[in-house]
Scaffold this motif. Structure first.
Motif, mmCIF file in Angstrom:
data_model
loop_
_atom_site.group_PDB
_atom_site.id
_atom_site.type_symbol
_atom_site.label_atom_id
_atom_site.label_comp_id
_atom_site.label_asym_id
_atom_site.label_seq_id
_atom_site.Cartn_x
_atom_site.Cartn_y
_atom_site.Cartn_z
ATOM 1 N N GLY A 239 33.955 143.877 3.058
ATOM 2 C CA GLY A 239 33.416 143.599 1.735
ATOM 3 C C GLY A 239 33.457 144.814 0.832
ATOM 4 O O GLY A 239 32.429 145.215 0.281
ATOM 5 N N TRP B 50 24.540 136.172 1.808
ATOM 6 C CA TRP B 50 25.003 137.457 2.333
ATOM 7 C C TRP B 50 24.326 137.658 3.696
ATOM 8 O O TRP B 50 23.110 137.446 3.823
ATOM 9 C CB TRP B 50 24.644 138.592 1.373
ATOM 10 C CG TRP B 50 25.070 139.940 1.866
ATOM 11 C CD1 TRP B 50 26.288 140.278 2.384
ATOM 12 C CD2 TRP B 50 24.285 141.131 1.900
ATOM 13 N NE1 TRP B 50 26.306 141.611 2.723
ATOM 14 C CE2 TRP B 50 25.087 142.154 2.430
ATOM 15 C CE3 TRP B 50 22.974 141.441 1.510
ATOM 16 C CZ2 TRP B 50 24.630 143.462 2.600
ATOM 17 C CZ3 TRP B 50 22.515 142.736 1.672
ATOM 18 C CH2 TRP B 50 23.349 143.731 2.216
ATOM 19 N N TYR C 143 20.536 139.086 4.482
ATOM 20 C CA TYR C 143 19.227 138.629 3.975
ATOM 21 C C TYR C 143 18.303 138.085 5.080
ATOM 22 O O TYR C 143 17.168 138.548 5.203
ATOM 23 C CB TYR C 143 19.384 137.558 2.890
ATOM 24 C CG TYR C 143 20.120 137.955 1.625
ATOM 25 C CD1 TYR C 143 19.957 139.202 1.034
ATOM 26 C CD2 TYR C 143 20.960 137.045 1.001
ATOM 27 C CE1 TYR C 143 20.632 139.527 -0.132
ATOM 28 C CE2 TYR C 143 21.638 137.362 -0.172
ATOM 29 C CZ TYR C 143 21.471 138.606 -0.728
ATOM 30 O OH TYR C 143 22.137 138.922 -1.877
ATOM 31 N N ASP D 38 19.927 139.843 -6.549
ATOM 32 C CA ASP D 38 20.924 140.795 -6.065
ATOM 33 C C ASP D 38 22.163 140.665 -6.956
ATOM 34 O O ASP D 38 22.980 139.772 -6.785
ATOM 35 C CB ASP D 38 21.246 140.472 -4.606
ATOM 36 C CG ASP D 38 22.266 141.422 -4.003
ATOM 37 O OD1 ASP D 38 22.887 142.191 -4.758
ATOM 38 O OD2 ASP D 38 22.450 141.389 -2.768
ATOM 39 N N TYR E 30 27.421 142.045 -7.748
ATOM 40 C CA TYR E 30 28.769 141.704 -8.221
ATOM 41 C C TYR E 30 28.806 141.403 -9.717
ATOM 42 O O TYR E 30 29.744 140.765 -10.204
ATOM 43 C CB TYR E 30 29.330 140.526 -7.400
ATOM 44 C CG TYR E 30 29.533 140.896 -5.949
ATOM 45 C CD1 TYR E 30 30.698 141.526 -5.520
ATOM 46 C CD2 TYR E 30 28.528 140.667 -5.003
ATOM 47 C CE1 TYR E 30 30.871 141.904 -4.198
ATOM 48 C CE2 TYR E 30 28.690 141.040 -3.672
ATOM 49 C CZ TYR E 30 29.861 141.660 -3.283
ATOM 50 O OH TYR E 30 30.027 142.044 -1.968
ATOM 51 N N SER F 159 28.166 150.286 -5.660
ATOM 52 C CA SER F 159 29.131 150.196 -4.557
ATOM 53 C C SER F 159 30.386 149.408 -4.892
ATOM 54 O O SER F 159 31.502 149.869 -4.643
ATOM 55 C CB SER F 159 28.469 149.557 -3.332
ATOM 56 O OG SER F 159 27.435 150.366 -2.865
ATOM 57 N N LYS F 160 30.218 148.198 -5.433
ATOM 58 C CA LYS F 160 31.365 147.286 -5.534
ATOM 59 C C LYS F 160 32.170 147.537 -6.810
ATOM 60 O O LYS F 160 33.360 147.817 -6.744
ATOM 61 C CB LYS F 160 30.886 145.843 -5.490
ATOM 62 C CG LYS F 160 29.912 145.547 -4.351
ATOM 63 C CD LYS F 160 30.558 145.478 -2.991
ATOM 64 C CE LYS F 160 29.501 145.289 -1.919
ATOM 65 N NZ LYS F 160 30.002 144.967 -0.614
ATOM 66 N N ILE G 248 24.797 154.374 -3.041
ATOM 67 C CA ILE G 248 23.768 154.361 -4.086
ATOM 68 C C ILE G 248 23.536 152.923 -4.559
ATOM 69 O O ILE G 248 24.458 152.244 -5.011
ATOM 70 C CB ILE G 248 24.164 155.220 -5.318
ATOM 71 C CG1 ILE G 248 24.296 156.706 -4.946
ATOM 72 C CG2 ILE G 248 23.126 155.049 -6.446
ATOM 73 C CD1 ILE G 248 23.000 157.421 -4.573
HETATM 74 C C1 LIG Z 1 25.532 140.585 -1.937
HETATM 75 C C2 LIG Z 1 25.452 141.996 -1.472
HETATM 76 N N1 LIG Z 1 24.314 142.673 -1.660
HETATM 77 C C3 LIG Z 1 24.184 143.936 -1.248
HETATM 78 C C4 LIG Z 1 25.199 144.591 -0.611
HETATM 79 C C5 LIG Z 1 24.977 145.999 -0.144
HETATM 80 O O1 LIG Z 1 25.609 146.918 -0.912
HETATM 81 P P1 LIG Z 1 25.565 148.474 -0.579
HETATM 82 O O2 LIG Z 1 26.882 148.812 0.020
HETATM 83 O O3 LIG Z 1 25.320 149.144 -1.893
HETATM 84 O O4 LIG Z 1 24.448 148.704 0.374
HETATM 85 C C6 LIG Z 1 26.400 143.928 -0.377
HETATM 86 C C7 LIG Z 1 27.490 144.586 0.366
HETATM 87 O O5 LIG Z 1 28.290 143.985 1.029
HETATM 88 C C8 LIG Z 1 26.535 142.600 -0.823
HETATM 89 O O6 LIG Z 1 27.665 141.908 -0.643
#
Ligand SMILES: Cc1ncc(COP(=O)(O)O)c(C=O)c1O
Length: 400
Positions: free
Chosen positions: A39, A125, A128, A204, A207, A238-239, A248
């Motif tokens: 991911g 995800w 959770y 959350d 994205y 991150s994404k 972060i």
């Molecule tokens: C929906 C979702 N929330 C949170 C995260 C976590 O992101 P991070 O890498 O910043 O911890 C991800 C990562 O795959 C995600 O897909």
């Protein structure tokens, strides 16, 4: 007396990380593996963000910081929320952690009491439900259907709320489906929440910036300002900024909750990496034009994958609004048999056979709470995607 914590019996390790690890092991053993399990974007972190990290090192910004973030980053986050989401927060309402994952975890650890329920739409995800369990709460799954394009309805949300419901976790665009709730779809959900004042919203928005075809992102506290006092708006770099390894993530919400989250972080990890925080300041305050450029590439890849998978008999693949995932259904393949005599009983068998026979690594739908499906991450090159989808086509055509 058992040595390991009893809490561990309630949780399972992350299946997405397990798939990536298995694919890496096969690759190391010399197999030709195409990983569609991870991911994370295949893009490199933009240069101006890397430079900010390098400058932080050179300037000696290498010490501990305030537990939940430097003032500069908290201000950049407040500015981002005001600029992009029409949400007003002050720095004392902001928490910065080591990735979005830690932020969500802190929030659950700070609020769960035995018996507390957390509503989680499925597909979800992977982390959770297990985070809720680790924190001592009870996940309650609300299953979306392919017919509703993997989005839950207001009626479903209303029916799932009990006096014990503490949080509703909302993720749009979604991992694993890429489904995004429009403003009006979200408004129907927030209208339900208005009628249940004891339920808080953990949104959350990881994205947010990865959405396509003119989809307009919306977040609960923006759509329904009356929910502001009981919403934790989570996000991260991150994404969208291709910064998965920098770790972060951040959130804004009521000060009382932010203070409680800080307390947890102060006794666990302390501050997120100092250098990464300075890079995140640049990510949020710096040029944003590369986001649109990256999205053009993601759209092209999404369309390529949807097109190739939709051509397979037995697979249906909706076109998602965002993220970098598709979540095809393999309903039409269940019960078929592979050339080596294995019956495709469920999506886990499908994914295992696909990996072993073709070297294509995907994550099976049961990991995300809705079957029979699999998740494809299309954050990889067009060539790799074309080759992987061709192999999936050949594999599916060989089933009898
Ligand atoms: C929906 C979702 N929330 C949170 C995260 C976590 O992101 P991070 O890498 O910043 O911890 C991800 C990562 O795959 C995600 O897909």
């Amino acid at each position: 007396m058992t040595f390991l914590s009893a809490t561990l019996t309630r949780v399972k390790p992350s299946p997405t990380i397990a798939v990536t690890t298995k694919a890496q092991a096969l690759k190391a053993a010399g197999r030709d593996v195409i990983g569609l399990g991870a991911g994370e974007p295949d893009f490199d972190t933009p240069q101006h963000i890397k430079d900010a990290g390098l400058a932080a090192i050179t300037a000696g910004k290498t010490k501990y910081t305030a537990v939940d973030g430097i003032a500069e980053l908290k201000q950049a986050i407040c500015d981002k929320f005001a600029r992009e989401n029409d949400l007003r927060y002050t720095p004392d309402q902001v928490s910065v952690g080591s990735g979005g994952k830690q932020i969500l975890y802190n929030a659950l650890m700070a609020t769960m009491n035995p018996g507390d329920e957390v509503l989680i739409p499925a597909p979800y995800w992977v982390s959770y439900p297990d985070m809720v369990l680790l924190a001592g709460g009870e996940p309650r799954i609300v299953s979306a259907s392919p017919e509703s394009k993997y989005k839950i309805t207001a009626e479903q949300l209303d029916a799932a709320i009990t006096p014990k419901t503490k949080w509703f976790i909302f993720n749009s665009p979604s991992n694993p489906t890429g489904a995004g709730y429009t403003h009006s779809e979200l408004k129907k959900l927030t209208d339900v929440l208005l009628r249940h004042p004891h339920v808080w919203v953990m949104t959350d928005d990881m994205y947010e910036h990865l959405s396509y075809d003119g989809f307009e992102f919306a977040t609960p506290a923006q759509v329904e300002p009356a929910l502001y006092e009981r919403t934790l708006t989570c996000n991260g770099v991150s994404k969208a900024y291709a910064m998965t390894g920098w770790r972060i993530g951040y959130a804004a919400g009521p000060k009382m909750l932010i203070d409680a989250m800080r307390k947890i972080q102060s006794q666990s990890t302390s501050n997120p990496c100092t250098i990464s925080q300075w890079a995140a300041v640049e990510a949020l305050n710096g040029p944003q034009d590369f986001l649109a450029e990256n999205n053009k590439i993601f759209v092209r890849r999404r369309d390529l994958v949807v097109h190739m998978l939709s051509a397979i008999d037995g697979i249906t693949c909706p076109v998602p609004e965002g993220a970098f995932y598709v979540y095809p259904s393999i309903k039409g393949l269940i019960g078929k048999t592979t050339q080596n005599g294995t019956v495709i009983e469920n999506d886990e068998v499908f994914a295992t056979q696909l990996l072993e026979q073709t070297g294509v690594a995907v994550v099976f739908g049961a990991a995300f709470g809705l079957s029979p499906n699999f998740r494809v991450s299309y954050a990889t090159s067009d060539e790799a995607l074309t080759e992987a989808c061709t192999r999936i086509q050949t594999f599916c055509a060989s089933l009898v």
